[in-house]
Design a protein around this motif. Structure first.
Motif, PDB file in Angstrom:
ATOM      1  N   HIS A 137       0.595  13.157   5.556  1.00  0.00           N
ATOM      2  CA  HIS A 137       0.871  13.029   4.121  1.00  0.00           C
ATOM      3  C   HIS A 137       2.338  12.724   3.851  1.00  0.00           C
ATOM      4  CE1 HIS A 137      -3.160  13.674   3.380  1.00  0.00           C
ATOM      5  NE2 HIS A 137      -3.173  14.904   2.944  1.00  0.00           N
ATOM      6  N   TYR A 138       3.211  13.267   4.647  1.00  0.00           N
ATOM      7  CA  TYR A 138       4.630  12.967   4.471  1.00  0.00           C
ATOM      8  C   TYR A 138       4.897  11.473   4.696  1.00  0.00           C
ATOM      9  CZ  TYR A 138       9.614  12.627   5.373  1.00  0.00           C
ATOM     10  OH  TYR A 138      10.927  12.244   5.358  1.00  0.00           O
ATOM     11  N   PHE A 139       4.359  10.919   5.778  1.00  0.00           N
ATOM     12  CA  PHE A 139       4.600   9.509   6.069  1.00  0.00           C
ATOM     13  C   PHE A 139       3.871   8.594   5.082  1.00  0.00           C
ATOM     14  CE2 PHE A 139       5.675  11.206  10.381  1.00  0.00           C
ATOM     15  CZ  PHE A 139       7.026  10.911  10.288  1.00  0.00           C
ATOM     16  N   GLN A 140       2.695   8.986   4.621  1.00  0.00           N
ATOM     17  CA  GLN A 140       2.023   8.201   3.599  1.00  0.00           C
ATOM     18  C   GLN A 140       2.849   8.168   2.317  1.00  0.00           C
ATOM     19  OE1 GLN A 140      -1.853   9.929   3.150  1.00  0.00           O
ATOM     20  NE2 GLN A 140      -2.738   8.714   4.804  1.00  0.00           N
ATOM     21  N   TYR A 141       3.417   9.290   1.972  1.00  0.00           N
ATOM     22  CA  TYR A 141       4.272   9.362   0.785  1.00  0.00           C
ATOM     23  C   TYR A 141       5.499   8.474   0.962  1.00  0.00           C
ATOM     24  CZ  TYR A 141       7.421  11.274  -2.738  1.00  0.00           C
ATOM     25  OH  TYR A 141       8.290  11.419  -3.775  1.00  0.00           O
ATOM     26  N   GLN A 142       6.117   8.486   2.144  1.00  0.00           N
ATOM     27  CA  GLN A 142       7.292   7.654   2.413  1.00  0.00           C
ATOM     28  C   GLN A 142       6.948   6.168   2.320  1.00  0.00           C
ATOM     29  OE1 GLN A 142      10.486   8.629   2.824  1.00  0.00           O
ATOM     30  NE2 GLN A 142       9.747  10.679   2.343  1.00  0.00           N
ATOM     31  N   ILE A 143       5.807   5.780   2.841  1.00  0.00           N
ATOM     32  CA  ILE A 143       5.382   4.383   2.785  1.00  0.00           C
ATOM     33  C   ILE A 143       5.134   3.966   1.341  1.00  0.00           C
ATOM     34  CG2 ILE A 143       3.482   2.812   3.358  1.00  0.00           C
ATOM     35  CD1 ILE A 143       3.308   4.315   6.066  1.00  0.00           C
ATOM     36  N   GLU A 144       4.495   4.829   0.572  1.00  0.00           N
ATOM     37  CA  GLU A 144       4.219   4.525  -0.837  1.00  0.00           C
ATOM     38  C   GLU A 144       5.513   4.390  -1.634  1.00  0.00           C
ATOM     39  OE1 GLU A 144       1.939   3.281  -3.747  1.00  0.00           O
ATOM     40  OE2 GLU A 144       1.148   3.826  -1.786  1.00  0.00           O
ATOM     41  N   ALA A 146       8.466   3.544  -0.390  1.00  0.00           N
ATOM     42  CA  ALA A 146       9.104   2.309   0.068  1.00  0.00           C
ATOM     43  C   ALA A 146       8.454   1.095  -0.582  1.00  0.00           C
ATOM     44  CB  ALA A 146       9.034   2.206   1.582  1.00  0.00           C
ATOM     45  N   ARG A 147       7.147   1.150  -0.753  1.00  0.00           N
ATOM     46  CA  ARG A 147       6.417   0.067  -1.400  1.00  0.00           C
ATOM     47  C   ARG A 147       6.859  -0.075  -2.866  1.00  0.00           C
ATOM     48  NH1 ARG A 147       0.765   1.112   0.288  1.00  0.00           N
ATOM     49  NH2 ARG A 147       1.212   0.208   2.297  1.00  0.00           N
ATOM     50  N   LYS A 148       7.044   1.055  -3.523  1.00  0.00           N
ATOM     51  CA  LYS A 148       7.507   1.030  -4.938  1.00  0.00           C
ATOM     52  C   LYS A 148       8.901   0.427  -5.047  1.00  0.00           C
ATOM     53  CE  LYS A 148       4.939   5.111  -6.447  1.00  0.00           C
ATOM     54  NZ  LYS A 148       5.080   6.518  -6.874  1.00  0.00           N
ATOM     55  N   ILE A 149       9.763   0.774  -4.120  1.00  0.00           N
ATOM     56  CA  ILE A 149      11.138   0.257  -4.138  1.00  0.00           C
ATOM     57  C   ILE A 149      11.161  -1.248  -3.887  1.00  0.00           C
ATOM     58  CG2 ILE A 149      13.352   0.297  -2.916  1.00  0.00           C
ATOM     59  CD1 ILE A 149      12.892   3.309  -2.499  1.00  0.00           C
ATOM     60  N   SER A 150      10.307  -1.721  -2.972  1.00  0.00           N
ATOM     61  CA  SER A 150      10.323  -3.139  -2.601  1.00  0.00           C
ATOM     62  C   SER A 150       9.718  -4.038  -3.677  1.00  0.00           C
ATOM     63  CB  SER A 150       9.613  -3.350  -1.281  1.00  0.00           C
ATOM     64  OG  SER A 150       8.223  -3.103  -1.437  1.00  0.00           O
ATOM     65  N   GLN A 151       9.005  -3.471  -4.625  1.00  0.00           N
ATOM     66  CA  GLN A 151       8.364  -4.316  -5.666  1.00  0.00           C
ATOM     67  C   GLN A 151       9.201  -4.471  -6.861  1.00  0.00           C
ATOM     68  OE1 GLN A 151       4.531  -2.608  -6.328  1.00  0.00           O
ATOM     69  NE2 GLN A 151       3.733  -3.376  -4.397  1.00  0.00           N
TER      70      GLN A 151
END
Length: 151
Positions: A137-144, A146-151
Motif C-alpha cells: 500500500h505504501y508503494f501504491q500510494y507513492q506511484i499514485e 507520482a502519477r498526479k504530479i506528472s499530469q
C-alpha cells in the motif's frame, strides 16, 4: 506463597492470548503495565480491519492500523518462542525463584514444543503478511502520487 509459573502455559498464553496481555498478567500479575497496553494496538488493528470492510481496501487510515495487529501478534508469537526455548534453570530462576533450578514448571515437554512450532509458523506468516500489506500500500500510494504530479 505464590504459585509456580509453568513455562508451557506461559508459552501458549503468549501465543494465543498475547495480544490481550494474558501471558504478562500470568507471569507478572494484574499490575503489569505492558499487559494493559497490549490490547491497544490489537484493538486499533481490529478497527483498521473493520474500516476495510466498511470503506474498502483503499482506505488510507486502515493502511496504518491493520499492521499494528499483525506486528502485535508477531511480537507475542516471538515471546512464546522465547519462553518455550528458555532453559529450565533460567525459567525457574526468573519466574519461580523459590523452587529448585530443575523444578517441573520450568521443564520443556511436547506440548511446549508444539506451542513453539505453532508460534513460529503462525507468527512468521502474520509478520510477513503485515510487511507485505504495509509495503504494497505504501508503494501504491507513492506511484499514485507520482502519477498526479506528472499530469
Amino acid at each position: 506463597m505464590k504459585s509456580a509459573k509453568n513455562k508451557t502455559l506461559a508459552t501458549w498464553l503468549a501465543f494465543l492470548g498475547g495480544p490481550l496481555g494474558l501471558h504478562r498478567f500470568y507471569l507478572h500479575g494484574l499490575g503489569d503495565t505492558i499487559g494493559w497496553l497490549l490490547p491497544i494496538p490489537t484493538a486499533l488493528g481490529l478497527y483498521g480491519m473493520e474500516r476495510i470492510a466498511a470503506n474498502g481496501i483503499d482506505d488510507q487510515m486502515s493502511w496504518l492500523l491493520v499492521p499494528l495487529l499483525g506486528f502485535t501478534i508477531a511480537a507475542c508469537s516471538l515471546m512464546a518462542i522465547i519462553y518455550g526455548l528458555m532453559a529450565p534453570e533460567k525459567w525457574n530462576a526468573r519466574f519461580n525463584p523459590s523452587l529448585d533450578q530443575e523444578a517441573a514448571p520450568g521443564r520443556t515437554n511436547w506440548i511446549t514444543v508444539f506451542g513453539i512450532g505453532a508460534a513460529l509458523m503462525i507468527g512468521t506468516a502474520i509478520l510477513m503478511a503485515s510487511f507485505a500489506y504495509s509495503f504494497e500500500h505504501y508503494f501504491q500510494y507513492q506511484i499514485e502520487e507520482a502519477r498526479k504530479i506528472s499530469q
